[in-house]
Scaffold this motif. Structure first.
Motif, PDB file in Angstrom:
ATOM      1  N   ASN A  95       0.860  -1.176   0.000  1.00 22.95           N
ATOM      2  CA  ASN A  95       0.000   0.000   0.000  1.00 22.95           C
ATOM      3  C   ASN A  95       0.899   1.229   0.000  1.00 22.95           C
ATOM      4  O   ASN A  95       1.833   1.324   0.793  1.00 22.95           O
ATOM      5  CB  ASN A  95      -0.910   0.013   1.230  1.00 22.95           C
ATOM      6  CG  ASN A  95      -2.047   1.009   1.093  1.00 22.95           C
ATOM      7  OD1 ASN A  95      -1.851   2.209   1.246  1.00 22.95           O
ATOM      8  ND2 ASN A  95      -3.234   0.513   0.787  1.00 22.95           N
ATOM      9  N   ASN A  96       0.623   2.161  -0.897  1.00 25.25           N
ATOM     10  CA  ASN A  96       1.456   3.356  -1.061  1.00 25.25           C
ATOM     11  C   ASN A  96       1.104   4.392   0.016  1.00 25.25           C
ATOM     12  O   ASN A  96       0.446   5.388  -0.249  1.00 25.25           O
ATOM     13  CB  ASN A  96       1.230   3.926  -2.463  1.00 25.25           C
ATOM     14  CG  ASN A  96       2.282   4.934  -2.854  1.00 25.25           C
ATOM     15  OD1 ASN A  96       3.102   5.334  -2.032  1.00 25.25           O
ATOM     16  ND2 ASN A  96       2.274   5.352  -4.105  1.00 25.25           N
ATOM     17  N   CYS A  97       1.550   4.114   1.238  1.00 21.70           N
ATOM     18  CA  CYS A  97       1.185   4.984   2.369  1.00 21.70           C
ATOM     19  C   CYS A  97       2.397   5.216   3.260  1.00 21.70           C
ATOM     20  O   CYS A  97       3.431   4.568   3.094  1.00 21.70           O
ATOM     21  CB  CYS A  97       0.058   4.335   3.175  1.00 21.70           C
ATOM     22  SG  CYS A  97       0.539   2.796   3.994  1.00 21.70           S
ATOM     23  N   THR A 102       0.255   5.376   8.785  1.00 22.93           N
ATOM     24  CA  THR A 102      -0.971   4.856   8.157  1.00 22.93           C
ATOM     25  C   THR A 102      -0.907   3.339   8.073  1.00 22.93           C
ATOM     26  O   THR A 102      -1.894   2.650   8.321  1.00 22.93           O
ATOM     27  CB  THR A 102      -1.148   5.458   6.738  1.00 22.93           C
ATOM     28  OG1 THR A 102      -1.182   6.877   6.853  1.00 22.93           O
ATOM     29  CG2 THR A 102      -2.435   4.974   6.085  1.00 22.93           C
ATOM     30  N   THR A 141      -0.339   2.559  -8.836  1.00 28.60           N
ATOM     31  CA  THR A 141      -1.133   2.734  -7.616  1.00 28.60           C
ATOM     32  C   THR A 141      -2.593   2.970  -7.998  1.00 28.60           C
ATOM     33  O   THR A 141      -2.887   3.825  -8.827  1.00 28.60           O
ATOM     34  CB  THR A 141      -0.609   3.918  -6.781  1.00 28.60           C
ATOM     35  OG1 THR A 141       0.762   3.670  -6.449  1.00 28.60           O
ATOM     36  CG2 THR A 141      -1.404   4.076  -5.487  1.00 28.60           C
ATOM     37  N   GLU A 142      -3.480   2.178  -7.400  1.00 30.81           N
ATOM     38  CA  GLU A 142      -4.910   2.265  -7.713  1.00 30.81           C
ATOM     39  C   GLU A 142      -5.694   2.767  -6.502  1.00 30.81           C
ATOM     40  O   GLU A 142      -5.121   3.185  -5.502  1.00 30.81           O
ATOM     41  CB  GLU A 142      -5.423   0.890  -8.176  1.00 30.81           C
ATOM     42  CG  GLU A 142      -4.779   0.435  -9.475  1.00 30.81           C
ATOM     43  CD  GLU A 142      -5.393  -0.843 -10.033  1.00 30.81           C
ATOM     44  OE1 GLU A 142      -6.354  -1.383  -9.433  1.00 30.81           O
ATOM     45  OE2 GLU A 142      -4.915  -1.309 -11.088  1.00 30.81           O
ATOM     46  N   ARG A 143      -7.016   2.678  -6.605  1.00 31.04           N
ATOM     47  CA  ARG A 143      -7.913   3.148  -5.539  1.00 31.04           C
ATOM     48  C   ARG A 143      -7.501   2.579  -4.180  1.00 31.04           C
ATOM     49  O   ARG A 143      -7.151   1.420  -4.074  1.00 31.04           O
ATOM     50  CB  ARG A 143      -9.356   2.695  -5.877  1.00 31.04           C
ATOM     51  CG  ARG A 143     -10.424   3.213  -4.930  1.00 31.04           C
ATOM     52  CD  ARG A 143     -11.803   2.798  -5.421  1.00 31.04           C
ATOM     53  NE  ARG A 143     -12.023   1.366  -5.306  1.00 31.04           N
ATOM     54  CZ  ARG A 143     -12.465   0.753  -4.209  1.00 31.04           C
ATOM     55  NH1 ARG A 143     -12.717   1.448  -3.123  1.00 31.04           N
ATOM     56  NH2 ARG A 143     -12.652  -0.533  -4.188  1.00 31.04           N
ATOM     57  N   ASN A 165      -4.899   3.495  -2.565  1.00 30.96           N
ATOM     58  CA  ASN A 165      -3.425   3.437  -2.536  1.00 30.96           C
ATOM     59  C   ASN A 165      -2.863   2.025  -2.698  1.00 30.96           C
ATOM     60  O   ASN A 165      -1.733   1.735  -2.281  1.00 30.96           O
ATOM     61  CB  ASN A 165      -2.865   4.080  -1.254  1.00 30.96           C
ATOM     62  CG  ASN A 165      -3.094   5.578  -1.241  1.00 30.96           C
ATOM     63  OD1 ASN A 165      -3.034   6.222  -2.284  1.00 30.96           O
ATOM     64  ND2 ASN A 165      -3.384   6.128  -0.083  1.00 30.96           N
ATOM     65  N   ARG A 166      -3.655   1.133  -3.302  1.00 29.47           N
ATOM     66  CA  ARG A 166      -3.192  -0.242  -3.512  1.00 29.47           C
ATOM     67  C   ARG A 166      -2.210  -0.283  -4.681  1.00 29.47           C
ATOM     68  O   ARG A 166      -2.502   0.237  -5.749  1.00 29.47           O
ATOM     69  CB  ARG A 166      -4.384  -1.167  -3.806  1.00 29.47           C
ATOM     70  CG  ARG A 166      -5.328  -1.302  -2.625  1.00 29.47           C
ATOM     71  CD  ARG A 166      -6.676  -1.886  -3.043  1.00 29.47           C
ATOM     72  NE  ARG A 166      -7.635  -1.759  -1.952  1.00 29.47           N
ATOM     73  CZ  ARG A 166      -8.194  -2.776  -1.312  1.00 29.47           C
ATOM     74  NH1 ARG A 166      -7.929  -4.015  -1.681  1.00 29.47           N
ATOM     75  NH2 ARG A 166      -9.030  -2.578  -0.321  1.00 29.47           N
ATOM     76  N   VAL A 167      -1.073  -0.913  -4.449  1.00 26.28           N
ATOM     77  CA  VAL A 167      -0.029  -0.982  -5.483  1.00 26.28           C
ATOM     78  C   VAL A 167      -0.054  -2.362  -6.147  1.00 26.28           C
ATOM     79  O   VAL A 167      -0.051  -3.393  -5.464  1.00 26.28           O
ATOM     80  CB  VAL A 167       1.362  -0.708  -4.872  1.00 26.28           C
ATOM     81  CG1 VAL A 167       2.450  -0.807  -5.934  1.00 26.28           C
ATOM     82  CG2 VAL A 167       1.389   0.663  -4.202  1.00 26.28           C
TER      83      VAL A 167
END
Length: 409
Positions: A53-55, A59, A96-98, A100-102
């Motif tokens: 997750n792109n966080c 987070t 990266t999608e909805r 923040n899923r990579v």
């Protein structure tokens, strides 16, 4: 002197741990009982592999409801940003999608497996096809692993055998057996990210129906509190409900007692109650002389019409032009809150993640080394940490695997 390291399990954590230890100069043997590595990675994210997750770190920790704080050192050492950079450096383009899923740009989990296999191979890891049966210790130190075909002696051993979910991928609980041999406590094992069961016969009659763009909330009936809400996809099955939102919801439920939780589905989340009432008024007006049972084809999927009509309680053959305002508004309320009683989790074998595992207080969070046996390390799902969906569980594997691999050398 070159250190010998034995890593048990060639999943996400094992491949990362083995490759990392080898990069630091160790002679690494990676033991995998399946003929191919990364079997579980192949099925994650519906075969697309939601690799992280792109966080930011905080987070990430907030999305690990079970022992998140234990992971601070591991995730600060190898952050989600580091994970993305790592895969890009291996030649795997990401997106990266909805939420923040990579994902890999190719949408193929096999590309993630191939990248990790290459990483391990290029770092000098030797991969052997064997099954670990016994952890070897002497004077409080790990000295190797006895397998079915051979014994592998080592200065350090890293256990990365996964949990008990998806046993066909090799996650059959071997890591817990090995941990117990070393004197470790294994907390109660429960399914997480798992479909939910319901005694409601409507689920069976709607089996196979997939709902998109609906909202779901889980209500604790004892406190009347909403413990989870989301918007997206779900699915009715012969046993209850499943689909992405339901799997996420399950990780927010610690135990299900009959009658304690209800899933409430808003079938028309884009419309306010008043807008939906107006829409119903228009539908009934356009079908004035028809039976109400024939007025729903534009409003609802075919499989849910009969369950809705039964719950509404209006005779199927009642004409649309004689529906009262009270009946219409009750129908709108029903569509905005279609309730399904929950009665339990599906078996752990059907879960994406195992909740529970090797007790975190017995592992050094700064190194992933056992506090009971020196030279013994843990990484991945075998540890008692689990997260919500969205790439967080794989990040646990990458971060703990990286830290264990670096610390064992």
């Amino acid at each position: 002197m070159v250190k010998k390291v034995a890593v048990i399990g060639a999943g996400a954590a094992g491949l990362m741990a083995a490759g990392s230890a080898a990069e630091y100069g160790a002679k690494v043997t990676l033991i995998e009982k399946n003929p191919r590595v990364g079997r579980k990675i192949m099925i994650t994210g519906k075969g697309r592999c939601n690799l992280c997750n792109n966080c930011d770190v905080q987070t990430f920790i907030n999305n690990v409801p079970v022992n998140g704080r234990f992971l601070y050192s591991a995730v600060n050492n190898f952050t989600p940003a580091d994970t993305i950079d790592f895969f890009e450096s291996l030649g795997l383009a990401t997106k990266t999608e909805r939420g923040n899923r990579v994902f890999p740009q190719s949408d193929k989990a096999v590309d993630v497996v191939d990248a990790m296999r290459r990483f391990a191979f290029d770092s000098g890891v030797k991969i052997v096809n064997d099954t670990a049966v016994k952890l070897l210790t002497e004077n409080g130190e790990a000295v190797g692993v006895e397998c079915q075909n051979e014994t592998y002696y080592a200065d350090s051993v890293i256990i990365c055998c996964g949990g008990k979910s998806y046993p066909l991928t090799g996650s059959t609980g071997d890591g817990y057996t090995l941990a117990r041999q070393a004197g470790h406590t294994v907390t109660e094992l429960k399914p997480s990210l798992v479909p939910l069961e319901s005694p409601d016969n409507d689920c069976k009659s709607m089996q196979g129906l997939s709902l998109k763009n609906v909202s779901l909330k889980i209500v604790d009936n004892n406190s009347n509190k909403e413990i989870y809400s989301d918007f997206g996809e779900m699915l009715f099955t012969h046993f209850g409900i499943s689909g992405p939102m339901v799997l996420s919801a399950s990780s927010h439920i610690r135990d299900i007692k009959s009658g304690q939780y209800t899933a409430v589905i808003d079938l028309k989340p884009a419309l306010s109650f008043e807008q939906l009432d107006k829409r119903l008024q228009n539908e009934f007006g356009a079908n004035a002389n028809k039976d109400v049972s024939n007025a729903f084809s534009k409003l609802l999927p075919k499989k849910i019409i009969v369950p809705v009509l039964k719950r509404w309680g209006v005779p199927f053959d009642k004409k649309c032009n004689v529906i009262t305002k009270e009946e219409r508004r009750y129908l709108a309320k029903l569509l905005k809150g279609f309730a399904i009683e929950l009665s339990g989790f599906r078996p752990i074998e059907e879960a994406i993640v195992t909740s529970g595992g090797v007790k975190t207080t017995e592992i050094n969070p700064k190194t992933m080394e056992s506090k009971l046996v020196s030279g013994l390390f843990f990484a991945g799902e075998v540890i008692d940490c689990d997260a919500y969906t969205g790439g967080f569980n794989l990040q646990i594997a990458w971060s703990t695997g990286r830290l264990a691999g670096q610390s064992c050398v």
